[in-house]
Motif scaffolding. Sequence first.
Motif, PDB file in Angstrom:
ATOM      1  N   THR A 182      -3.992  67.159 -32.796  1.00 54.37           N
ATOM      2  CA  THR A 182      -5.073  68.134 -32.945  1.00 54.37           C
ATOM      3  C   THR A 182      -5.108  69.076 -31.750  1.00 54.37           C
ATOM      4  OG1 THR A 182      -6.357  66.467 -34.123  1.00 54.37           O
ATOM      5  CG2 THR A 182      -7.549  68.392 -33.337  1.00 54.37           C
ATOM      6  N   LEU A 183      -4.998  68.521 -30.554  1.00 53.83           N
ATOM      7  CA  LEU A 183      -5.090  69.330 -29.343  1.00 53.83           C
ATOM      8  C   LEU A 183      -3.892  70.263 -29.184  1.00 53.83           C
ATOM      9  CD1 LEU A 183      -6.437  66.688 -26.810  1.00 53.83           C
ATOM     10  CD2 LEU A 183      -7.723  68.334 -28.158  1.00 53.83           C
ATOM     11  N   GLU A 184      -2.702  69.800 -29.571  1.00 56.47           N
ATOM     12  CA  GLU A 184      -1.501  70.628 -29.421  1.00 56.47           C
ATOM     13  C   GLU A 184      -1.561  71.886 -30.279  1.00 56.47           C
ATOM     14  OE1 GLU A 184       1.584  67.819 -30.236  1.00 56.47           O
ATOM     15  OE2 GLU A 184       1.736  67.206 -28.138  1.00 56.47           O
ATOM     16  N   ALA A 185      -2.353  71.854 -31.336  1.00 53.18           N
ATOM     17  CA  ALA A 185      -2.510  73.036 -32.179  1.00 53.18           C
ATOM     18  C   ALA A 185      -3.256  74.152 -31.446  1.00 53.18           C
ATOM     19  CB  ALA A 185      -3.262  72.670 -33.456  1.00 53.18           C
ATOM     20  N   PHE A 186      -3.968  73.800 -30.383  1.00 53.42           N
ATOM     21  CA  PHE A 186      -4.757  74.771 -29.628  1.00 53.42           C
ATOM     22  C   PHE A 186      -4.167  75.067 -28.260  1.00 53.42           C
ATOM     23  CE2 PHE A 186      -7.581  72.800 -32.675  1.00 53.42           C
ATOM     24  CZ  PHE A 186      -8.077  73.923 -33.307  1.00 53.42           C
ATOM     25  N   ILE A 187      -2.879  74.789 -28.105  1.00 56.47           N
ATOM     26  CA  ILE A 187      -2.188  75.091 -26.857  1.00 56.47           C
ATOM     27  C   ILE A 187      -1.013  76.003 -27.161  1.00 56.47           C
ATOM     28  CG2 ILE A 187      -0.853  74.130 -24.967  1.00 56.47           C
ATOM     29  CD1 ILE A 187      -2.507  71.658 -25.105  1.00 56.47           C
ATOM     30  N   LYS A 188      -0.883  77.067 -26.379  1.00 55.93           N
ATOM     31  CA  LYS A 188       0.238  77.994 -26.550  1.00 55.93           C
ATOM     32  C   LYS A 188       1.516  77.400 -25.977  1.00 55.93           C
ATOM     33  CE  LYS A 188      -2.469  82.229 -26.354  1.00 55.93           C
ATOM     34  NZ  LYS A 188      -2.635  83.502 -25.676  1.00 55.93           N
ATOM     35  N   GLU A 189       2.592  78.123 -26.139  1.00 55.66           N
ATOM     36  CA  GLU A 189       3.903  77.675 -25.690  1.00 55.66           C
ATOM     37  C   GLU A 189       3.939  77.360 -24.199  1.00 55.66           C
ATOM     38  OE1 GLU A 189       8.140  79.835 -25.352  1.00 55.66           O
ATOM     39  OE2 GLU A 189       7.144  80.037 -27.284  1.00 55.66           O
ATOM     40  N   ARG A 190       3.254  78.143 -23.412  1.00 60.32           N
ATOM     41  CA  ARG A 190       3.218  77.954 -21.959  1.00 60.32           C
ATOM     42  C   ARG A 190       2.080  77.039 -21.508  1.00 60.32           C
ATOM     43  NH1 ARG A 190       7.337  79.885 -18.607  1.00 60.32           N
ATOM     44  NH2 ARG A 190       8.329  81.605 -19.652  1.00 60.32           N
ATOM     45  N   ALA A 191       1.545  76.260 -22.418  1.00 63.20           N
ATOM     46  CA  ALA A 191       0.483  75.271 -22.160  1.00 63.20           C
ATOM     47  C   ALA A 191      -0.862  75.909 -21.825  1.00 63.20           C
ATOM     48  CB  ALA A 191       0.899  74.288 -21.075  1.00 63.20           C
ATOM     49  N   LYS A 192      -1.075  77.138 -22.280  1.00 65.87           N
ATOM     50  CA  LYS A 192      -2.384  77.763 -22.111  1.00 65.87           C
ATOM     51  C   LYS A 192      -3.253  77.426 -23.315  1.00 65.87           C
ATOM     52  CE  LYS A 192      -1.415  81.802 -19.314  1.00 65.87           C
ATOM     53  NZ  LYS A 192      -1.613  83.241 -19.216  1.00 65.87           N
ATOM     54  N   VAL A 198      -5.622  78.180 -26.307  1.00 61.98           N
ATOM     55  CA  VAL A 198      -5.816  79.314 -27.203  1.00 61.98           C
ATOM     56  C   VAL A 198      -7.291  79.708 -27.175  1.00 61.98           C
ATOM     57  CG1 VAL A 198      -5.684  80.067 -29.612  1.00 61.98           C
ATOM     58  CG2 VAL A 198      -3.931  78.581 -28.678  1.00 61.98           C
ATOM     59  N   SER A 199      -7.548  81.007 -27.135  1.00 59.24           N
ATOM     60  CA  SER A 199      -8.926  81.488 -27.051  1.00 59.24           C
ATOM     61  C   SER A 199      -9.680  81.256 -28.360  1.00 59.24           C
ATOM     62  CB  SER A 199      -8.947  82.977 -26.712  1.00 59.24           C
ATOM     63  OG  SER A 199      -8.468  83.723 -27.803  1.00 59.24           O
ATOM     64  N   ARG A 200     -10.956  81.293 -28.264  1.00 56.38           N
ATOM     65  CA  ARG A 200     -11.824  81.098 -29.414  1.00 56.38           C
ATOM     66  C   ARG A 200     -11.597  82.191 -30.452  1.00 56.38           C
ATOM     67  NH1 ARG A 200     -17.975  82.434 -29.230  1.00 56.38           N
ATOM     68  NH2 ARG A 200     -18.400  82.186 -31.424  1.00 56.38           N
ATOM     69  N   ARG A 201     -11.367  83.364 -29.982  1.00 56.62           N
ATOM     70  CA  ARG A 201     -11.136  84.509 -30.862  1.00 56.62           C
ATOM     71  C   ARG A 201      -9.873  84.319 -31.707  1.00 56.62           C
ATOM     72  NH1 ARG A 201     -10.892  90.664 -28.589  1.00 56.62           N
ATOM     73  NH2 ARG A 201     -10.881  91.709 -30.604  1.00 56.62           N
ATOM     74  N   ASN A 202      -8.838  83.763 -31.106  1.00 59.97           N
ATOM     75  CA  ASN A 202      -7.582  83.546 -31.823  1.00 59.97           C
ATOM     76  C   ASN A 202      -7.601  82.285 -32.674  1.00 59.97           C
ATOM     77  OD1 ASN A 202      -6.472  85.849 -30.733  1.00 59.97           O
ATOM     78  ND2 ASN A 202      -5.568  84.771 -29.013  1.00 59.97           N
ATOM     79  N   SER A 203      -8.285  81.265 -32.222  1.00 63.77           N
ATOM     80  CA  SER A 203      -8.280  80.001 -32.950  1.00 63.77           C
ATOM     81  C   SER A 203      -9.259  79.998 -34.113  1.00 63.77           C
ATOM     82  CB  SER A 203      -8.596  78.843 -32.004  1.00 63.77           C
ATOM     83  OG  SER A 203      -9.917  78.945 -31.538  1.00 63.77           O
ATOM     84  N   LEU A 223      -1.352  63.252 -20.573  1.00 65.86           N
ATOM     85  CA  LEU A 223      -0.998  63.210 -21.989  1.00 65.86           C
ATOM     86  C   LEU A 223      -0.495  64.575 -22.453  1.00 65.86           C
ATOM     87  CD1 LEU A 223      -4.061  61.155 -23.286  1.00 65.86           C
ATOM     88  CD2 LEU A 223      -1.763  60.322 -22.766  1.00 65.86           C
ATOM     89  N   LEU A 224      -0.987  65.620 -21.803  1.00 69.96           N
ATOM     90  CA  LEU A 224      -0.564  66.994 -22.071  1.00 69.96           C
ATOM     91  C   LEU A 224      -0.142  67.656 -20.771  1.00 69.96           C
ATOM     92  CD1 LEU A 224      -3.374  68.227 -24.510  1.00 69.96           C
ATOM     93  CD2 LEU A 224      -1.022  67.692 -25.103  1.00 69.96           C
ATOM     94  N   PRO A 225       0.764  68.616 -20.831  1.00 65.41           N
ATOM     95  CA  PRO A 225       1.202  69.288 -19.592  1.00 65.41           C
ATOM     96  C   PRO A 225       0.191  70.332 -19.128  1.00 65.41           C
ATOM     97  CG  PRO A 225       2.342  70.222 -21.460  1.00 65.41           C
ATOM     98  CD  PRO A 225       1.539  69.071 -21.988  1.00 65.41           C
ATOM     99  N   TYR A 226       0.165  70.557 -17.815  1.00 62.19           N
ATOM    100  CA  TYR A 226      -0.628  71.636 -17.263  1.00 62.19           C
ATOM    101  C   TYR A 226       0.055  72.975 -17.499  1.00 62.19           C
ATOM    102  CZ  TYR A 226      -4.049  68.749 -14.838  1.00 62.19           C
ATOM    103  OH  TYR A 226      -5.067  67.892 -14.545  1.00 62.19           O
ATOM    104  N   ALA A 227       1.372  72.992 -17.316  1.00 63.67           N
ATOM    105  CA  ALA A 227       2.157  74.222 -17.517  1.00 63.67           C
ATOM    106  C   ALA A 227       3.574  73.847 -17.875  1.00 63.67           C
ATOM    107  CB  ALA A 227       2.139  75.084 -16.269  1.00 63.67           C
TER     108      ALA A 227
END
Length: 76
Positions: free
Chosen positions: A31-41, A43-48, A70-74
């Motif tokens: 679930t969380l990975e769906a809200f992380i961009k390629e560079r581990a940023k 995703v904004s509320r506007r985009n999600s 569990l998830l990368p910082y960058a």
Amino acid sequence: KKRDSLLPRRKRFCRFCRDKVKIIDYKELRTLEAFIKERAKIVSRRNSGNCAKHQKMITEAIKRARFLSLLPYAQM
């Protein structure tokens, strides 16, 4: 560019409100990975399309998962 303004945009609905989710757990990595961009940023509320309440919960869960490695910082 004028054509873009003529087309009505479909309003995005928060998927968590639609599914009536109460808690977003930091251990639900898929679930969380769906809200992380390629560079581990995050995703904004506007985009999600999330509401403010659930976006805050997503952000908190991602930060907790990062703290526990569990998830990368960058990603470089």
